[in-house]
Scaffold this active site. Structure first.
Site, PDB file in Angstrom:
ATOM      1  N   ARG A 122       3.325 -16.588 -85.411  1.00  0.00           N
ATOM      2  CA  ARG A 122       3.700 -18.006 -85.237  1.00  0.00           C
ATOM      3  C   ARG A 122       4.528 -18.267 -83.985  1.00  0.00           C
ATOM      4  O   ARG A 122       5.207 -19.287 -83.885  1.00  0.00           O
ATOM      5  CB  ARG A 122       4.433 -18.546 -86.456  1.00  0.00           C
ATOM      6  CG  ARG A 122       3.595 -18.469 -87.711  1.00  0.00           C
ATOM      7  CD  ARG A 122       4.102 -19.385 -88.783  1.00  0.00           C
ATOM      8  NE  ARG A 122       3.216 -19.313 -89.933  1.00  0.00           N
ATOM      9  CZ  ARG A 122       3.356 -18.482 -90.944  1.00  0.00           C
ATOM     10  NH1 ARG A 122       4.386 -17.642 -90.946  1.00  0.00           N
ATOM     11  NH2 ARG A 122       2.501 -18.466 -91.931  1.00  0.00           N
ATOM     12  N   LYS A 144       0.392 -24.494 -70.380  1.00  0.00           N
ATOM     13  CA  LYS A 144      -0.948 -24.651 -70.960  1.00  0.00           C
ATOM     14  C   LYS A 144      -1.535 -23.264 -71.175  1.00  0.00           C
ATOM     15  O   LYS A 144      -1.565 -22.451 -70.247  1.00  0.00           O
ATOM     16  CB  LYS A 144      -1.862 -25.433 -70.020  1.00  0.00           C
ATOM     17  CG  LYS A 144      -1.718 -26.932 -70.115  1.00  0.00           C
ATOM     18  CD  LYS A 144      -2.832 -27.590 -69.320  1.00  0.00           C
ATOM     19  CE  LYS A 144      -2.712 -29.092 -69.341  1.00  0.00           C
ATOM     20  NZ  LYS A 144      -3.732 -29.733 -68.477  1.00  0.00           N
ATOM     21  N   GLU A 186      -6.360 -25.213 -55.040  1.00  0.00           N
ATOM     22  CA  GLU A 186      -5.321 -25.827 -55.884  1.00  0.00           C
ATOM     23  C   GLU A 186      -4.076 -26.158 -55.052  1.00  0.00           C
ATOM     24  O   GLU A 186      -3.335 -27.064 -55.388  1.00  0.00           O
ATOM     25  CB  GLU A 186      -4.958 -24.908 -57.058  1.00  0.00           C
ATOM     26  CG  GLU A 186      -6.121 -24.529 -57.970  1.00  0.00           C
ATOM     27  CD  GLU A 186      -6.401 -25.546 -59.086  1.00  0.00           C
ATOM     28  OE1 GLU A 186      -5.702 -26.575 -59.180  1.00  0.00           O
ATOM     29  OE2 GLU A 186      -7.350 -25.283 -59.870  1.00  0.00           O
ATOM     30  N   LYS A 228       4.605 -29.290 -59.330  1.00  0.00           N
ATOM     31  CA  LYS A 228       4.128 -29.092 -60.698  1.00  0.00           C
ATOM     32  C   LYS A 228       5.289 -29.180 -61.676  1.00  0.00           C
ATOM     33  O   LYS A 228       5.176 -29.789 -62.738  1.00  0.00           O
ATOM     34  CB  LYS A 228       3.403 -27.755 -60.835  1.00  0.00           C
ATOM     35  CG  LYS A 228       2.940 -27.524 -62.270  1.00  0.00           C
ATOM     36  CD  LYS A 228       1.574 -26.974 -62.409  1.00  0.00           C
ATOM     37  CE  LYS A 228       1.116 -27.079 -63.862  1.00  0.00           C
ATOM     38  NZ  LYS A 228      -0.095 -26.367 -64.144  1.00  0.00           N
ATOM     39  N   GLU A 238       0.823 -33.933 -71.283  1.00  0.00           N
ATOM     40  CA  GLU A 238      -0.256 -34.664 -70.608  1.00  0.00           C
ATOM     41  C   GLU A 238      -0.603 -35.978 -71.298  1.00  0.00           C
ATOM     42  O   GLU A 238      -1.743 -36.254 -71.632  1.00  0.00           O
ATOM     43  CB  GLU A 238      -1.504 -33.780 -70.474  1.00  0.00           C
ATOM     44  CG  GLU A 238      -2.444 -34.280 -69.385  1.00  0.00           C
ATOM     45  CD  GLU A 238      -3.569 -33.315 -69.066  1.00  0.00           C
ATOM     46  OE1 GLU A 238      -3.288 -32.171 -68.675  1.00  0.00           O
ATOM     47  OE2 GLU A 238      -4.729 -33.717 -69.219  1.00  0.00           O
ATOM     48  N   ARG A 242       0.684 -36.008 -65.884  1.00  0.00           N
ATOM     49  CA  ARG A 242       0.242 -34.613 -65.737  1.00  0.00           C
ATOM     50  C   ARG A 242      -1.254 -34.537 -65.465  1.00  0.00           C
ATOM     51  O   ARG A 242      -1.733 -33.595 -64.835  1.00  0.00           O
ATOM     52  CB  ARG A 242       0.616 -33.802 -66.989  1.00  0.00           C
ATOM     53  CG  ARG A 242       0.229 -32.344 -66.836  1.00  0.00           C
ATOM     54  CD  ARG A 242       0.855 -31.433 -67.861  1.00  0.00           C
ATOM     55  NE  ARG A 242       0.428 -30.068 -67.625  1.00  0.00           N
ATOM     56  CZ  ARG A 242       0.967 -28.999 -68.164  1.00  0.00           C
ATOM     57  NH1 ARG A 242       1.990 -29.133 -68.984  1.00  0.00           N
ATOM     58  NH2 ARG A 242       0.515 -27.799 -67.892  1.00  0.00           N
ATOM     59  N   ASN A 246      -5.358 -32.661 -62.679  1.00  0.00           N
ATOM     60  CA  ASN A 246      -6.783 -32.392 -62.909  1.00  0.00           C
ATOM     61  C   ASN A 246      -7.660 -32.988 -61.810  1.00  0.00           C
ATOM     62  O   ASN A 246      -8.881 -33.065 -61.972  1.00  0.00           O
ATOM     63  CB  ASN A 246      -7.218 -32.960 -64.269  1.00  0.00           C
ATOM     64  CG  ASN A 246      -6.444 -32.328 -65.398  1.00  0.00           C
ATOM     65  OD1 ASN A 246      -6.127 -31.142 -65.346  1.00  0.00           O
ATOM     66  ND2 ASN A 246      -6.112 -33.112 -66.408  1.00  0.00           N
ATOM     67  N   HIS A 249     -11.151 -31.752 -61.187  1.00  0.00           N
ATOM     68  CA  HIS A 249     -11.518 -30.869 -62.288  1.00  0.00           C
ATOM     69  C   HIS A 249     -12.658 -31.412 -63.151  1.00  0.00           C
ATOM     70  O   HIS A 249     -13.368 -30.632 -63.779  1.00  0.00           O
ATOM     71  CB  HIS A 249     -10.296 -30.558 -63.160  1.00  0.00           C
ATOM     72  CG  HIS A 249      -9.372 -29.545 -62.535  1.00  0.00           C
ATOM     73  ND1 HIS A 249      -8.772 -29.742 -61.305  1.00  0.00           N
ATOM     74  CD2 HIS A 249      -8.965 -28.317 -62.954  1.00  0.00           C
ATOM     75  CE1 HIS A 249      -8.025 -28.676 -61.012  1.00  0.00           C
ATOM     76  NE2 HIS A 249      -8.131 -27.799 -61.992  1.00  0.00           N
ATOM     77  N   HIS A 253     -15.398 -28.892 -63.467  1.00  0.00           N
ATOM     78  CA  HIS A 253     -15.758 -28.256 -64.742  1.00  0.00           C
ATOM     79  C   HIS A 253     -17.241 -28.424 -65.043  1.00  0.00           C
ATOM     80  O   HIS A 253     -17.882 -27.527 -65.594  1.00  0.00           O
ATOM     81  CB  HIS A 253     -14.930 -28.852 -65.889  1.00  0.00           C
ATOM     82  CG  HIS A 253     -13.540 -28.276 -65.979  1.00  0.00           C
ATOM     83  ND1 HIS A 253     -12.543 -28.850 -66.723  1.00  0.00           N
ATOM     84  CD2 HIS A 253     -12.998 -27.166 -65.430  1.00  0.00           C
ATOM     85  CE1 HIS A 253     -11.442 -28.129 -66.618  1.00  0.00           C
ATOM     86  NE2 HIS A 253     -11.690 -27.095 -65.839  1.00  0.00           N
ATOM     87  N   HIS A 267     -13.538 -20.844 -60.255  1.00  0.00           N
ATOM     88  CA  HIS A 267     -12.898 -22.099 -60.667  1.00  0.00           C
ATOM     89  C   HIS A 267     -12.375 -22.877 -59.446  1.00  0.00           C
ATOM     90  O   HIS A 267     -12.627 -24.081 -59.312  1.00  0.00           O
ATOM     91  CB  HIS A 267     -11.768 -21.794 -61.653  1.00  0.00           C
ATOM     92  CG  HIS A 267     -10.977 -23.000 -62.036  1.00  0.00           C
ATOM     93  ND1 HIS A 267     -11.506 -24.046 -62.759  1.00  0.00           N
ATOM     94  CD2 HIS A 267      -9.701 -23.362 -61.758  1.00  0.00           C
ATOM     95  CE1 HIS A 267     -10.582 -24.990 -62.922  1.00  0.00           C
ATOM     96  NE2 HIS A 267      -9.483 -24.588 -62.325  1.00  0.00           N
TER      97      HIS A 267
HETATM   98  N1  GLY Z   1      -3.637 -27.127 -64.508  1.00  0.00           N
HETATM   99  C1  GLY Z   1      -3.345 -28.438 -64.924  1.00  0.00           C
HETATM  100  C2  GLY Z   1      -2.101 -28.535 -65.745  1.00  0.00           C
HETATM  101  O1  GLY Z   1      -1.384 -27.578 -65.906  1.00  0.00           O
HETATM  102  O2  GLY Z   1      -1.816 -29.584 -66.263  1.00  0.00           O
END
Ligand code: GLY
Length: 370
Positions: A122, A144, A186, A228, A238, A242, A246, A249, A253, A267
């Site tokens: 947990r 994330k 990035e 960031k 998000e 946030r 993306n 992306h 994607h 990527h």
């Molecule tokens: N890579 C996008 C984020 O961390 O929100």
């Protein structure tokens, strides 16, 4: 010389340290986060062969036992099977909540080890030691964690913040040229989404960053992490801003899904093409000057990255299939497409309810098949 950038998340606050030679003092830096003297170091075969001995020695110098858990490299490791295998190996080590998981690798290792740490008994503390440019400027910061499923990337996961991030710039010396460029996609993203001055600096200094010149590299990584950290501190889960991270992306994607998430298209390469497409789509919608879209694409292309569908393996793509992937993306809500679009370089915004037909027509104009 190193720089410490705080991620202001209250009880879950932590620091990102960016600098050279950090692996050497990893033991001393990790010690405050250890309740016991054991750390499971999750890494992939490539990173472990190159740098594992140095990290182990650094931990052991401080009396911390490093327990290596080495997994196969590559995106396929970020799967339910990979997660089951890693969880079982952590259980076999009898790791408990006082111990620490160290994610030592690129984005795959960070996402997988972070998710395993989120659910292991947990939740257990973990530290990120990212070894690729992409992981240092993006995936290791912000908590994330996820695995992929056959239905798409990162669809099963958790927010689980690390206790510390150590971004050692020296380890980038062994990174393959192509991985370096993919990570640079990035880096440029931060300029494009919210810092025109940084974008201009990259136009002039991008070659130095790619050549791993220490000052340029350090400045670039630190600026990305700073941006960031600021975004994540205000929008951890998000709900709003946030999502700007993306940029590129949604297109990216979809291209990755069509090319099979493998070596054909990394990527970062997908995100590079995706950002150029997002800017041109913004221009086509009358949101952004065409000149900015051209300038964004030129800066991406200057780093040897793709900016058109024709440069992506698998071209020509089906516009219909690409749009279908976008609709399945977890960022799509109630069938409407969410994109990060731009009003100009350094000025991205979240566009909800983008018309699927407009995206399809745009992709056809970009060379996809109807
Ligand atoms: N890579 C996008 C984020 O961390 O929100």
């Amino acid at each position: 010389m190193s720089r410490t950038i705080p991620v202001g998340l209250g009880a879950r606050a932590y620091e990102v340290v960016v600098g050279a030679g950090l692996l050497e003092d990893a033991g001393a830096r990790l010690k405050p986060f250890l309740k016991t003297r054991r750390a499971a170091v999750v890494s992939d075969e490539t990173v472990w062969a190159l740098h594992g001995a140095r990290l182990s020695a650094a931990l052991e110098r401080e009396g911390v036992q490093a327990l290596p858990v080495v997994v196969p490299p590559g995106e396929q490791t970020k799967s339910f099977e990979g997660l089951a295998d890693l969880s079982d190996r952590l259980l076999a080590l009898e790791l408990d909540r006082g111990d620490l998981v160290v994610a030592f690798g690129g984005g795959v290792v960070g996402d997988l080890a972070g998710f395993a740490a989120a659910i292991y008994k947990r939740g257990i503390d973990f530290v990120q030691v990212p070894t690729t440019l992409l992981a240092q400027v993006d995936s290791s910061v912000g908590g994330k964690t996820a695995i992929d499923t056959p239905r798409g990337k990162n669809l099963v996961g958790a927010f689980h913040q690390p206790r510390l991030v150590l971004a050692d710039l020296d380890v980038l010396a062994t990174l393959a040229e192509r991985e370096m460029r993919a990570g640079y996609a990035e880096v440029i993203k931060y300029g494009l989404l919210g810092d025109f001055g940084f974008f201009e600096w990259l136009e002039a200094n991008g070659p130095k960053v790619l050549a791993r010149e220490p000052d340029a590299l350090s400045r670039a990584v630190a600026r990305c992490v700073e941006m960031k950290a600021e975004i994540v501190a205000h929008d951890e889960k998000e709900q709003g801003r946030r999502a700007l991270l993306n940029l590129g992306h949604t297109f990216g994607h979809a291209l990755e899904a069509e090319t099979g998430y493998g070596a054909a298209l990394l990527h970062g390469e997908a995100v590079a093409a995706g950002q150029a497409l997002a800017f041109r789509f913004s221009a086509a919608q009358g949101l952004c000057p065409a000149q900015d879209a051209r300038r964004a694409a030129a800066a991406i292309a200057a780093a040897g990255l793709p900016t058109t569908l024709a440069e992506v393996p698998g071209h020509p793509f089906s516009a219909e299939r690409l749009v279908r992937h976008m609709a399945q993306d977890k960022k799509a809500e109630a069938g409407r497409l969410t994109f990060i679009l731009a009003r100009g370089i350094g000025d991205a915004f979240v566009a909800k309810a983008v018309d699927q037909a407009a995206v399809r027509d745009f992709l056809i104009a970009e060379g996809a098949q109807p």
